[in-house]
Enzyme design. Structure first.
Site, short mmCIF file in Angstrom:
data_model
loop_
_atom_site.label_atom_id
_atom_site.label_comp_id
_atom_site.label_asym_id
_atom_site.label_seq_id
_atom_site.Cartn_x
_atom_site.Cartn_y
_atom_site.Cartn_z
CD GLN A 105 -3.34 -1.24 2.31
OE1 GLN A 105 -2.65 -1.42 3.50
NE2 GLN A 105 -3.79 -0.33 2.29
CB CYS A 159 -9.30 -1.15 1.81
SG CYS A 159 -7.78 -1.47 1.53
CG LEU A 160 -6.21 3.05 4.94
CD1 LEU A 160 -4.75 3.26 6.26
CD2 LEU A 160 -6.93 4.27 5.96
CG HIS A 201 -7.99 -6.13 5.42
ND1 HIS A 201 -8.91 -5.51 5.24
CD2 HIS A 201 -7.09 -5.14 4.95
CE1 HIS A 201 -8.58 -4.62 4.63
NE2 HIS A 201 -7.53 -4.02 4.20
CD GLU A 202 -3.81 -5.33 7.67
OE1 GLU A 202 -2.86 -4.23 6.01
OE2 GLU A 202 -4.89 -3.93 7.08
CG HIS A 218 -3.71 -5.14 1.57
ND1 HIS A 218 -3.77 -5.04 0.82
CD2 HIS A 218 -4.39 -4.95 2.29
CE1 HIS A 218 -4.77 -3.58 0.88
NE2 HIS A 218 -4.99 -3.51 2.36
NI NI Z 1 -6.10 -2.72 3.27
#
Ligand code: NI
Length: 149
Positions: free
Chosen positions: A52, A90-91, A132-133, A136
């Site tokens: 990210q 999510c950012l 979640h991470e 990614h």
């Molecule tokens: Ni996220």
């Protein structure tokens, strides 16, 4: 303090790639973790993965028991059969909320910021954030859980 720009968009190649295993926890990786920590705090996120911020490496931060915890090379070694669905944001996907089914409990193995192996069993919100991470790091985003129709 270094707040890094967060990459957004569900088709960005760095968000969709498989992140590389960290061979050694160097000072450079520790600096990345510090910068990611500043970034996730400033964005008020519950977690952040290195892709990210444009780094395709298996590093993430996750809020675990209220502490922003760095996980290097995290591997989910066990997942409960019991699942729970809850809304996630999510950012990297501003304004998008998806109901995502996750295992209620997991075990995760990882290296800490000193390169020391750790293993933790997590439940509920903590387990959800880590799943979640780790997604990614595999190029998986919450929109992939959207049901059609
Ligand atoms: Ni996220």
């Amino acid at each position: 303090m270094a707040v890094l720009p967060v990459i957004t968009g569900q088709d960005h190649p760095v968000l969709r790639g498989q992140a590389k295993v960290v061979a050694k926890v160097t000072k450079e990786i520790q600096k990345l973790i510090r910068d990611m920590h500043d970034t996730v705090r400033s964005e008020e996120g519950a977690g952040l993965a290195a892709p990210q911020v444009g780094r395709s490496e298996r590093v993430c931060l996750a809020l675990i028991t209220g502490r922003m915890t760095p996980l290097i090379n995290p591997v989910i070694s066990w997942k409960s059969a019991e699942m729970e669905t809850a809304e996630e944001g999510c950012l990297s996907l501003p304004g998008i909320v998806v109901a995502v089914p996750r295992a209620v409990a997991i075990s995760v193995k990882y290296l800490d910021a000193k390169g020391k192996p750790q293993e933790r069993k997590l439940r509920g919100f903590d387990a959800r954030v880590v799943q979640h991470e780790v997604d990614h790091l595999e190029g998986v985003l919450i929109v992939d859980y959207q049901t059609i129709g």
